[in-house]
Structures are given as structure tokens and as C-alpha cells.
Design an enzyme around this catalytic site. Structure first.
Site, mmCIF file in Angstrom:
data_model
loop_
_atom_site.group_PDB
_atom_site.id
_atom_site.type_symbol
_atom_site.label_atom_id
_atom_site.label_comp_id
_atom_site.label_asym_id
_atom_site.label_seq_id
_atom_site.Cartn_x
_atom_site.Cartn_y
_atom_site.Cartn_z
ATOM 1 C CE LYS A 11 -4.284 -1.794 1.900
ATOM 2 N NZ LYS A 11 -5.309 -1.713 2.940
ATOM 3 C CE LYS B 135 -5.124 -7.956 -2.849
ATOM 4 N NZ LYS B 135 -4.973 -7.510 -1.464
ATOM 5 C CE LYS C 53 -13.169 -3.095 -1.309
ATOM 6 N NZ LYS C 53 -13.097 -2.916 0.127
HETATM 7 P P1 TYM Z 1 -10.818 -5.398 2.478
HETATM 8 O O1 TYM Z 1 -11.989 -4.493 2.491
HETATM 9 O O2 TYM Z 1 -9.632 -4.998 1.705
HETATM 10 O O3 TYM Z 1 -11.264 -6.828 1.983
HETATM 11 C C1 TYM Z 1 -12.409 -7.469 2.497
HETATM 12 C C2 TYM Z 1 -12.259 -8.969 2.375
HETATM 13 O O4 TYM Z 1 -12.096 -9.336 0.998
HETATM 14 C C3 TYM Z 1 -10.975 -10.192 0.884
HETATM 15 N N1 TYM Z 1 -10.353 -9.967 -0.442
HETATM 16 C C4 TYM Z 1 -10.138 -10.920 -1.356
HETATM 17 N N2 TYM Z 1 -10.397 -12.255 -1.353
HETATM 18 C C5 TYM Z 1 -10.076 -12.956 -2.461
HETATM 19 N N3 TYM Z 1 -9.528 -12.406 -3.565
HETATM 20 C C6 TYM Z 1 -9.241 -11.079 -3.615
HETATM 21 N N4 TYM Z 1 -8.726 -10.539 -4.711
HETATM 22 C C7 TYM Z 1 -9.549 -10.278 -2.471
HETATM 23 N N5 TYM Z 1 -9.427 -8.952 -2.190
HETATM 24 C C8 TYM Z 1 -9.914 -8.793 -0.939
HETATM 25 C C9 TYM Z 1 -10.052 -9.803 2.011
HETATM 26 O O5 TYM Z 1 -9.173 -10.860 2.333
HETATM 27 C C10 TYM Z 1 -11.042 -9.520 3.122
HETATM 28 O O6 TYM Z 1 -11.405 -10.723 3.785
HETATM 29 N N6 TYM Z 1 -7.973 -5.750 6.525
HETATM 30 C C11 TYM Z 1 -9.270 -6.202 6.050
HETATM 31 C C12 TYM Z 1 -10.415 -5.543 6.764
HETATM 32 C C13 TYM Z 1 -10.456 -5.815 8.234
HETATM 33 C C14 TYM Z 1 -10.710 -7.059 8.862
HETATM 34 C C15 TYM Z 1 -10.689 -6.795 10.269
HETATM 35 C C16 TYM Z 1 -10.950 -8.349 8.389
HETATM 36 C C17 TYM Z 1 -10.281 -4.891 9.217
HETATM 37 N N7 TYM Z 1 -10.430 -5.476 10.447
HETATM 38 C C18 TYM Z 1 -10.899 -7.817 11.185
HETATM 39 C C19 TYM Z 1 -11.150 -9.362 9.327
HETATM 40 C C20 TYM Z 1 -11.123 -9.084 10.712
HETATM 41 C C21 TYM Z 1 -9.322 -5.963 4.530
HETATM 42 O O7 TYM Z 1 -8.381 -6.107 3.869
HETATM 43 O O8 TYM Z 1 -10.480 -5.592 4.018
#
Ligand code: TYM
Length: 326
Positions: A111, A193, A196
Site C-alpha cells: 500500500k 490480486k 479495489k
Molecule cells: P478489504 O476491504 O480490503 O477486503 C475485504 C475482504 O475481501 C478479501 N479480499 C479478497 N479475497 C479474495 N480475492 C481477492 N482478490 C480479495 N481482495 C480482498 C479480504 O481478504 C477480506 O477478507 N484488513 C481487512 C479488513 C479488516 C478485517 C478486520 C478483516 C479490518 N479489520 C478484522 C477481518 C477481521 C481488509 O483487507 O479488508
């Protein structure tokens, strides 16, 4: 009943990776666990956000999650910033995580490369806030995509260390990573990957894309010149398309390979697009319905925060007590 916790950021539209890696599984396991799902808007501000857009995206994401099948009778859904204990516990965890340990987080490196003009301290500490989210609720299972594995390891390490140094206080959580869909790749570049923030009109399929857009994006998906349709990890484009098909079709890998045995890449792309369009259709219809029922969405979030606050306050009180914060 075991407790599940997971979170998702309200940045941009949610894509097929978020859906297959996380949300689809939250919905699928809902009846087996006690579930707490969080829209992590405080994490979102580690990247610059327009305040009005962030607010709107936060409510919109709640609506999309409900449309995907999060059922308020089985799950609590709330907004992270409504519960002050998240950032408060995060500070305490910050004081129990070594700089070296935090510096190893690969997502920070990714990031900060993408946002060289805004490498802020919050972005560096992001995993401590994520650990606080999970540990506050004494969650045992955390359904996430593969990219969150390292953050989960850090969460477990900090919880184990805290329990050892100050007495048993946190449950040690486990990541629940799905066998299919844990790492959906970009359609334009299947070596990266799906995300967004990536540029490129054909990179990601968003949950609210029209049938036409979905078909067009899949038709332009990057493949290779081999012409053979088989699950081969070394051929990222075809592997990704087959993985998406597998996640929606409920067929085995063998069945899928047989199904495509005498077909070409054009057929594969069309059939993957069709199954995605059909699978997203009911979600898109529910999104349209919920757009007219904002008060329902707000009520769900209010009830969710009410329950979350009770659990979070109890853990936080105990943590303060353990470390002597008066
Ligand atoms: P975020 O919003 O980036 O992603 C949300 C979820 O989507 C999954 N994900 C994917 N899975 C498969 N292929 C992909 N290309 C892909 N892109 C995203 C992420 O693994 C995630 O499960 N840090 C977390 C948010 C968070 C969180 C937490 C999660 C904050 N606190 C506590 C679990 C527990 C995140 O990256 O969100």
C-alpha cells in the site's frame, strides 16, 4: 456456539474477490455461528478519503452486505467508528507490538508503494487496529481472503503474548480461508490480486456491474496461447477464470475440466460471465429494493452496534484492568 468476526472496508465498490474470498462465506456459515460483521471505516482513512463519499460508501456497503444475504437475525452488522473501544484497544496493542514485527507486514509495503505521497502512521499501524477489532469480540474464527493471513498471524501472536504477560484475557482467533476463491486475480493481469484500487477498466468485476459490463470484461480477460482448458496454477489467466467458475458452479474440478474439454477460450469466457451474471442477479435485485428502504438499513446498523458495544466494553474493561490503566 463459536463466534465469528470479520470486517470489510467501505472504500470503492466491492468486487468479486471481496465476495468470493469473504462475504459469500460469511453468508454461508451464518447459521452455524454467532456472527459479528464490521464495516471498517476507521481502517479506510489510512488512505485519503473524501468525507461525504466515505459516509455514503459506508451506508451503501451496509446495504450491499444485507443484499448479499447477511441476515440481521443471525448476524450483527455495525460500523467500526461507532464503537470507540476499537481505536482505544488498538493503542494498547500498539504498545505491545515490536516495530520489527509490524515492519514485516507485506500489505503495508504494497500500500505504501501504491500511495507514496501518503505513507502515514495509521497505514503502518493498520494491523494493530485489525487485531483490536478481532480481539475485542473474543472471536474464534475470522473468515477472510488469503491476503489477510499475515495480519491474522500477527493478531494471534500479540494475543498470545498479552495472555502470557498479563494473564488469560483474549481468545486466540483462527483464520477461516475458503478452499475456493481465497485469491481472485485481476482479469486484465492475472498475476496481481483483484483489488479495489487497481486502475484499468477491465481489472475487476464489481457487484453492481451490469450484465453487459460483466460480459465485456470477461471477454477481454487475459489468457494465454496454449488453448487447453485445465486447472494449471502456472497458467494464471485460465486458472483464475476456472476458479471463478468453480466458486459459483458447485462442480468439482474434474467435472469442470470435462465440461470444457472440447471447448475454446471464447466459450470459457462466455460461460464464466454467464454464471457470474446469474449469481449476482438476485443480489443486484435486492440492492435495488434496499435503496428504497434506508431506514431498515439504519435500524440494522443501530441494533448491531448495540450488541457489539456490550461485548467490546466488557473486553476493554478487562484489558485496562490487567495492565493497570487505573
Ligand atoms: P478489504 O476491504 O480490503 O477486503 C475485504 C475482504 O475481501 C478479501 N479480499 C479478497 N479475497 C479474495 N480475492 C481477492 N482478490 C480479495 N481482495 C480482498 C479480504 O481478504 C477480506 O477478507 N484488513 C481487512 C479488513 C479488516 C478485517 C478486520 C478483516 C479490518 N479489520 C478484522 C477481518 C477481521 C481488509 O483487507 O479488508
Amino acid at each position: 456456539m463459536k463466534r465469528v468476526f470479520s470486517g470489510i472496508q467501505p472504500t470503492g465498490a466491492i468486487h468479486l474477490g471481496n465476495y468470493l474470498g469473504a462475504v459469500k462465506n460469511w453468508v454461508a456459515y451464518q447459521q452455524d455461528y454467532e456472527n459479528i460483521f464490521c464495516i471498517v471505516n476507521s481502517h479506510a482513512i489510512t488512505i485519503a478519503q473524501n468525507p461525504d463519499t466515505l459516509r455514503e460508501k459506508t451506508y451503501e456497503l451496509a446495504m450491499i452486505l444485507l443484499a448479499c444475504g447477511i441476515d440481521p437475525k443471525k448476524s450483527h452488522l455495525f460500523i467500526q467508528s461507532e464503537i470507540d473501544e476499537h481505536t482505544a484497544l488498538s493503542w494498547i496493542l500498539d504498545c505491545n507490538i515490536a516495530m520489527g514485527e509490524m515492519s514485516r507486514m507485506t500489505q503495508f509495503k504494497d500500500k505504501s508503494q501504491k500511495n507514496p505521497k501518503n505513507i502515514n502512521v495509521g497505514l503502518f499501524n493498520y494491523p494493530a487496529l485489525m487485531a483490536a477489532d478481532i480481539l475485542l469480540y473474543q472471536a474464534e474464527l475470522v473468515p477472510v481472503g488469503e491476503d489477510q493471513k499475515q495480519h491474522l498471524e500477527l493478531t494471534r501472536n500479540v494475543a498470545e503474548r498479552f495472555n502470557r504477560d498479563f494473564g488469560e484475557c483474549f481468545k486466540i482467533p483462527e483464520a477461516l480461508i475458503p478452499p475456493i476463491g481465497a485469491r481472485v486475480m485481476g482479469l486484465d493481469n492475472p498475476e496481481t490480486k483483484m483489488s479495489k484500487s487497481a486502475n484499468g477498466a477491465n481489472h475487476a468485476i464489481f457487484l453492481q456491474d451490469s450484465a453487459d459490463e460483466i460480459m465485456k470484461k470477461f471477454k477481454k480477460a487475459t489468457t494465454d496461447s496454449q488453448g487447453v482448458i485445465a486447472f494449471d496454477k502456472n497458467r494464471a489467466g485460465i486458472y483464475n477464470l476456472l476458479g471463478i467458475y468453480e466458486a459459483f458452479s458447485k462442480k468439482s474440478k474434474d467435472e469442470i475440466e470435462k465440461h470444457f474439454a472440447n471447448k475454446g477460450y471464447g466459450d470459457l469466457k462466455r460461460e464464466v460471465a454467464e454464471i457470474v451474471i446469474e449469481s449476482l442477479r438476485p443480489i443486484q435485485e435486492r440492492i435495488q429494493q434496499l435503496k428504497n428502504d434506508r431506514s431498515y438499513v439504519m435500524d440494522v446498523l443501530k441494533d448491531g452496534a448495540f450488541r457489539a458495544r456490550e461485548i467490546a466494553a466488557k473486553t476493554y474493561r478487562e484489558v485496562k484492568d490487567r495492565i493497570g490503566l487505573v
